[in-house]
Design a protein around this motif. Structure first.
Motif, mmCIF file in Angstrom:
data_model
loop_
_atom_site.group_PDB
_atom_site.id
_atom_site.type_symbol
_atom_site.label_atom_id
_atom_site.label_comp_id
_atom_site.label_asym_id
_atom_site.label_seq_id
_atom_site.Cartn_x
_atom_site.Cartn_y
_atom_site.Cartn_z
ATOM 1 N N GLY A 123 0.803 -1.218 0.000
ATOM 2 C CA GLY A 123 0.000 0.000 0.000
ATOM 3 C C GLY A 123 0.829 1.258 0.000
ATOM 4 N N ASP A 124 0.351 2.272 0.746
ATOM 5 C CA ASP A 124 0.954 3.597 0.681
ATOM 6 C C ASP A 124 1.400 4.092 2.051
ATOM 7 N N SER A 125 1.434 5.414 2.216
ATOM 8 C CA SER A 125 1.988 6.030 3.419
ATOM 9 C C SER A 125 1.248 5.647 4.698
ATOM 10 N N ILE A 126 -0.054 5.399 4.592
ATOM 11 C CA ILE A 126 -0.807 5.040 5.806
ATOM 12 C C ILE A 126 -0.269 3.750 6.382
ATOM 13 N N THR A 127 0.031 2.786 5.521
ATOM 14 C CA THR A 127 0.541 1.501 5.993
ATOM 15 C C THR A 127 1.996 1.605 6.431
ATOM 16 N N ARG A 128 2.686 2.686 6.052
ATOM 17 C CA ARG A 128 4.053 2.928 6.521
ATOM 18 C C ARG A 128 4.076 3.737 7.816
ATOM 19 N N GLY A 129 2.908 4.123 8.322
ATOM 20 C CA GLY A 129 2.870 4.911 9.552
ATOM 21 C C GLY A 129 3.406 6.318 9.362
ATOM 22 N N PHE A 130 3.283 6.862 8.151
ATOM 23 C CA PHE A 130 3.826 8.186 7.832
ATOM 24 C C PHE A 130 3.239 9.265 8.729
ATOM 25 N N ASP A 131 4.113 10.108 9.271
ATOM 26 C CA ASP A 131 3.751 11.242 10.128
ATOM 27 C C ASP A 131 3.080 10.842 11.445
ATOM 28 N N ALA A 132 3.156 9.584 11.805
ATOM 29 C CA ALA A 132 2.567 9.171 13.085
ATOM 30 C C ALA A 132 3.524 9.401 14.246
ATOM 31 N N CYS A 133 4.837 9.385 13.963
ATOM 32 C CA CYS A 133 5.837 9.518 15.033
ATOM 33 C C CYS A 133 6.646 10.804 14.927
ATOM 34 N N ALA A 134 6.856 11.296 13.705
ATOM 35 C CA ALA A 134 7.634 12.509 13.482
ATOM 36 C C ALA A 134 7.204 13.111 12.152
ATOM 37 N N VAL A 135 7.496 14.391 11.955
ATOM 38 C CA VAL A 135 7.025 15.100 10.776
ATOM 39 C C VAL A 135 7.693 14.585 9.500
ATOM 40 N N LEU A 136 6.855 14.330 8.485
ATOM 41 C CA LEU A 136 7.288 13.916 7.157
ATOM 42 C C LEU A 136 8.233 12.716 7.193
ATOM 43 N N THR A 137 7.927 11.750 8.066
ATOM 44 C CA THR A 137 8.787 10.577 8.238
ATOM 45 C C THR A 137 7.942 9.321 8.391
ATOM 46 N N ASP A 138 8.391 8.228 7.761
ATOM 47 C CA ASP A 138 7.740 6.931 7.969
ATOM 48 C C ASP A 138 7.993 6.431 9.386
ATOM 49 N N CYS A 139 7.022 5.677 9.905
ATOM 50 C CA CYS A 139 7.174 5.084 11.239
ATOM 51 C C CYS A 139 6.533 3.699 11.202
ATOM 52 N N PRO A 140 7.163 2.738 10.495
ATOM 53 C CA PRO A 140 6.544 1.428 10.292
ATOM 54 C C PRO A 140 6.281 0.646 11.573
ATOM 55 N N GLU A 141 6.961 1.009 12.649
ATOM 56 C CA GLU A 141 6.715 0.282 13.904
ATOM 57 C C GLU A 141 5.307 0.503 14.447
ATOM 58 N N VAL A 142 4.612 1.568 13.976
ATOM 59 C CA VAL A 142 3.237 1.783 14.421
ATOM 60 C C VAL A 142 2.234 1.488 13.302
ATOM 61 N N SER A 143 2.691 0.850 12.236
ATOM 62 C CA SER A 143 1.791 0.506 11.133
ATOM 63 C C SER A 143 0.646 -0.360 11.618
ATOM 64 N N TRP A 144 -0.558 -0.037 11.169
ATOM 65 C CA TRP A 144 -1.749 -0.824 11.535
ATOM 66 C C TRP A 144 -1.623 -2.277 11.082
ATOM 67 N N ALA A 145 -0.831 -2.516 10.036
ATOM 68 C CA ALA A 145 -0.759 -3.847 9.440
ATOM 69 C C ALA A 145 0.304 -4.727 10.069
ATOM 70 N N THR A 146 1.528 -4.207 10.208
ATOM 71 C CA THR A 146 2.648 -5.061 10.613
ATOM 72 C C THR A 146 3.505 -4.495 11.735
ATOM 73 N N GLY A 147 3.120 -3.352 12.302
ATOM 74 C CA GLY A 147 3.934 -2.756 13.354
ATOM 75 C C GLY A 147 3.993 -3.605 14.613
ATOM 76 N N ASP A 148 5.017 -3.348 15.436
ATOM 77 C CA ASP A 148 5.151 -4.110 16.676
ATOM 78 C C ASP A 148 4.880 -3.264 17.922
ATOM 79 N N SER A 149 4.396 -2.036 17.718
ATOM 80 C CA SER A 149 4.144 -1.137 18.840
ATOM 81 C C SER A 149 3.011 -1.646 19.735
#
Length: 301
Positions: free
Chosen positions: A66-92
């Motif tokens: 998918g896209d930025s939503i699945t990469r956790g974009f802007d969830a942890c810091a500005v204009l940055t991916d945060c895959p650890e909080v991804s709804w799909a595969t994150g481990d947070s």
């Protein structure tokens, strides 16, 4: 006279043996063939084996595309991916992603993979799917389409026919490699709803000017007829995309669409990024994970 009697007895004996043999063969066919077993036999009480269900509510590996939503974009810091909080595969622990809920936290590192790319459109999905299937996942989670509507202008949005063709190609890529893999498809969020929430933040509107979804978020405070028509055009296109996702998914017996749950979800300001007020925050990612898990583990299609 005695000889005649003996011949008669022998004839009767032969007839009895032949009859018994014939009945034995018939009885074997009756029990083992298509005909039902005679009443009172052991086969009568044997339960029929249950058919293997088409959908497994507990897959043991997960890949995400998918896209930025699945990469956790802007969830942890500005204009940055945060895959650890991804709804799909994150481990947070704050999110409890779909993978965590299905595989357990220990299983996420070894049996889940995230091939989503920030900025990706549906045309990129076949390539992502090709990388995902190399892992042999039992479930593929899909969330794509927002960037097809988030273009510089409404005229630049992906045509619905192209969107359909690209999604169908991605599904073919999956099916050719993994005929039994399952697919969860999330609907595209209601971008107009995100605009209406995010426009309350002055910081968010400044970040939007950097180029985030200009077809919807451009001139955020404009409420004239042209701006209203532009936003409605984007919203209608998103609804068309969701109709395509539902229709194509319905053609595959191992695909589940969320029924429009993500589109219908009323994201509040607490569930949007505090940097861009458009992408999901950590809390928003948790809500997406809940929707996905509920769809995947439902006992019926």
């Amino acid at each position: 006279m005695r000889r005649a009697t003996r011949r008669t007895r022998r004839s009767r004996a032969v007839l009895a043996v032949v009859t018994a043999a014939a009945l034995g063969v018939a009885g074997c066919d009756a029990v083992g063939g298509a005909s039902p077993a005679p009443s009172g036999t052991a086969a009568e009480g044997t339960p029929a084996p249950r058919p293997t269900p088409v959908w497994d509510t507990a897959p043991e590996s997960v890949a995400a595309v998918g896209d930025s939503i699945t990469r956790g974009f802007d969830a942890c810091a500005v204009l940055t991916d945060c895959p650890e909080v991804s709804w799909a595969t994150g481990d947070s622990e704050q999110v409890d992603s779909l993978a965590v809920r299905l595989l357990g936290r220990a299983g996420v590192a070894e049996r889940s993979w995230n091939y989503a790319v920030t900025g990706a459109r549906m045309a990129d999905l076949p390539g992502q799917m090709a990388r995902a299937v190399a892992r042999g996942p039992e479930l593929v989670a899909v969330m794509a389409g927002a960037n097809d509507a988030c273009r510089q202008t409404t005229a630049a949005m992906t045509p619905v026919a192209d969107f359909r063709a690209d999604f169908q190609e991605a599904m073919r890529t999956l099916r050719e490699a993994l005929p039994k893999a399952q697919v969860y498809v999330a609907s595209v969020p209601d971008l107009k709803r995100l605009w209406s929430q995010g426009r309350t933040s002055e910081l968010g509107k400044q970040v939007w000017k950097l180029g985030i979804c200009p077809s919807m978020l451009g001139d955020a405070d404009a409420l004239d007829a042209a701006a209203t028509l532009r936003r409605e055009t984007v919203r209608n296109r998103v609804e068309d995309y969701n109709a395509v996702l539902e229709e194509v998914c319905a053609e595959d017996r191992r695909c589940r669409f969320d029924g429009g749950a993500v589109y219908d979800y009323r994201f509040g300001t607490g569930e949007l990024s505090r940097w861009d007020w458009f992408h999901p925050s950590v809390d928003g990612q948790a809500e997406l994970a809940e929707i996905a898990y509920r769809t995947v583990t439902a006992k019926h299609p």
